[in-house]
Enzyme design. Structure first.
Site, PDB file in Angstrom:
ATOM      1  CG  ASP A  27      44.383  21.942   0.034  1.00 49.95           C
ATOM      2  OD1 ASP A  27      44.983  22.169  -0.665  1.00 49.95           O
ATOM      3  OD2 ASP A  27      44.150  20.809   0.607  1.00 49.95           O
ATOM      4  CG  ASN A  75      53.155  26.246   0.075  1.00 49.95           C
ATOM      5  OD1 ASN A  75      51.950  27.034   0.763  1.00 49.95           O
ATOM      6  ND2 ASN A  75      52.664  24.740  -0.116  1.00 49.95           N
TER       7      ASN A  75
END
Ligand code: FPP
Length: 250
Positions: A27, A75
């Site tokens: 991340d 996503n």
């Protein structure tokens, strides 16, 4: 990439306590780019370089399975340009890494709803998975279009089908049977889960499999994550006492 550890690395780590399976939530690519006033895709490009470093390090340290959260089911909701940029990066990564996967006997595996990936990515992924299927030294497990809850729902559907159509007794369902119907069937559960970028969330990743994983949250943004920090986390992991809910012996 070569398969023997550098002496410095070996001296730091106990070879008998190397985790079998390390899972990483990569991340911070977007924030890395934003800090530099760059487009988010530049962050992902840098992130792909960090992936290469971590794969090499894992192989050198004899980690048997490395699972990377490369693209979640959520996503897909990102802007089209970002999604297509990530898909292009993935294809490039598969092309560039294929020879190294072969040289280093790394098998590529994917977990998630791979059929949702665009055709060219899916075909490339399947080709590299087929090419590397016989490799035995390490599994590089890419979580692609992956969501932990969907994985659990898919498992429940399969077991419910076995109850309805093949006479499976619901009372005979075991944790092992559940594990055998997850995308990760045949792989050990992660010993160690790392999340970068300072966020302290699991974000729908390997919900069943991380029941007893050791978890490390790193403040580093993924593109800046490298070998030194990976080795440091592994050192810390080796000092943790894993009790699996039991009491430590005196
Ligand atoms: C999270 O950062 C990262 C991703 C959604 C994608 C991860 C992809 C890569 C590391 C590169 C491509 C992968 C491979 C295997 C070649 P973010 O965009 O959510 O960062 P932010 O939270 O700072 O916005």
């Amino acid at each position: 990439m070569n398969s023997s550890s550098s002496p410095a690395t070996r001296n730091e780590l106990d070879p008998d306590r190397i985790p079998k399976h390390v899972a990483i939530i990569m991340d911070g690519n977007g924030r890395w780019a934003k800090k530099r006033l760059l487009n988010r895709i530049h962050g992902h490009e840098k992130g792909a370089e960090a992936v290469r470093v971590v794969v090499r390090t894992a192989r050198r340290l004899d980690i048997a399975v490395l699972t990377l959260y490369a693209f979640s089911t959520e996503n897909w909701q990102r802007p089209k340009t970002e999604v297509s940029g990530l898909m292009l990066l993935l294809r490039r990564f598969l092309d560039a890494e294929r020879p190294l996967l072969m040289e280093n006997e790394i098998r590529l595996n994917a977990i998630g709803q791979v059929d949702r990936l665009p055709g060219p990515v899916r075909r490339k992924l399947k080709a590299v998975m087929a090419d590397t299927a016989g490799n035995r030294k390490m599994v590089l497990n890419l979580a692609l279009s992956y969501g932990g809850r969907t994985e659990i729902v898919d498992m429940v559907k399969q077991i419910a089908c076995a109850v309805q159509q093949r006479g499976l007794d619901p009372a005979a369902v075991t944790p092992e049977m559940v594990a055998d119907h997850l995308y990760t069937a045949g792989l050990p559960d992660p010993d160690l889960l790392i999340r970068t970028s300072g966020e302290m969330r699991i974000s729908n990743f390997l919900l069943w499999q991380i029941a007893y994983s050791e978890i490390f949250f790193s403040p580093t943004l993924w593109p800046d994550f490298g070998e030194a920090e990976f080795v440091q986390i592994l050192k810390d992991y080796q000092h943790r006492e894993r009790r699996y809910g039991a009491v430590a012996p005196d």
